[in-house]
Scaffold this motif. Sequence first.
Motif, PDB file in Angstrom:
ATOM      1  N   GLN A 172      49.688  61.485 -15.066  1.00 25.09           N
ATOM      2  CA  GLN A 172      48.318  61.928 -15.333  1.00 25.09           C
ATOM      3  C   GLN A 172      47.506  60.863 -16.061  1.00 25.09           C
ATOM      4  OE1 GLN A 172      48.866  65.560 -17.554  1.00 25.09           O
ATOM      5  NE2 GLN A 172      49.202  66.778 -15.704  1.00 25.09           N
ATOM      6  N   LYS A 173      48.234  59.949 -16.730  1.00 27.74           N
ATOM      7  CA  LYS A 173      47.577  58.920 -17.537  1.00 27.74           C
ATOM      8  C   LYS A 173      48.044  57.546 -17.075  1.00 27.74           C
ATOM      9  CE  LYS A 173      49.418  60.899 -21.022  1.00 27.74           C
ATOM     10  NZ  LYS A 173      49.913  61.196 -22.398  1.00 27.74           N
ATOM     11  N   TYR A 199      42.284  60.582 -13.204  1.00 28.73           N
ATOM     12  CA  TYR A 199      43.313  60.144 -14.142  1.00 28.73           C
ATOM     13  C   TYR A 199      42.677  59.725 -15.457  1.00 28.73           C
ATOM     14  CZ  TYR A 199      46.614  60.199 -10.294  1.00 28.73           C
ATOM     15  OH  TYR A 199      47.411  60.604  -9.253  1.00 28.73           O
ATOM     16  N   ALA A 209      49.936  58.551  -7.521  1.00 35.42           N
ATOM     17  CA  ALA A 209      48.820  57.944  -8.247  1.00 35.42           C
ATOM     18  C   ALA A 209      48.255  56.757  -7.490  1.00 35.42           C
ATOM     19  CB  ALA A 209      49.271  57.513  -9.639  1.00 35.42           C
TER      20      ALA A 209
END
Length: 293
Positions: A12-13, A35, A153
């Motif tokens: 998520q980061k 993100y 991602a």
Amino acid sequence: MESDAQKFGDVQKIAVLGLGPMGQALASAFSRAGYVVTVWNRTPGKAAALSEPVVEAGSVAEAVVAADVAVACLIDDEAVRRVVDGVEFGGRPLVNLTSGDPGQVRETAAWTASRGIAYLPGAILTPTPMIGTPAGTVLLSGDPEVHAVVAPALSVLGGRIVYLGPDPARASAFDVALLDLFATATNGLLHSFALAAAEGIAPTEFAAFASGIGGLLPEMATRFAVQIESGEFPGTRSTIASAASSIRHITATARAHGLDTGMLDAVHAAIDRAVAQGYGADGLGRLATVYGA
């Protein structure tokens, strides 16, 4: 047992290390996709140029700790090793999208492995405006476990994100071969403009015909690939012997105008070598094997 990289499976980061033009494009694409992006750059303040929300870290370690995965895009692999040396990744994957040659990539893969860093190198094949669009293309290769973690991602970077297998240098190998094509084709085009100008042909007048040459390359690439794999090079369309005649005319004209003939001389030498080896009647695809001789 769960690997270190798998602990960060729900990415998520993201930390982006390096805010050159490509690093900025990467950070923007990740941020637009939702993100949480932390960025670091050797020279502070570049994050202000981004229209998307990001957090600027004061150090590489701070950026890495704030993320689930770090993405590096620096000047070269030596710079990557230098800036992450001593940083505790804690199992967080490091994706390296820095341009480099296969030898450098293998060296960095061994270096990160010796430090226990979950690592995946890759190569970006498109210019910055295409990052985050369907036209964006990124090649990846290396540890399949790390790839499985970061693939979702990285998919936001373009419409064609291709994993090429476990060899860490494979993406770089594709990259340098494609850059070879781009560099020689671009310089050939520019040299042809110089030769045309020397003969009194206006650039725009010449471009009207030169633009058609590029359209021949896709078919030639496919045809030559089949020939190289089969080892058969029929001279039904054109032959190396006829190319030998053409290159003599081109080189003579360029030399008469005092133009640099270095590229042409290299081509001339390869053609002459092929003819000397008895391949004059073969098609141009044969030259790929001569360059490797």
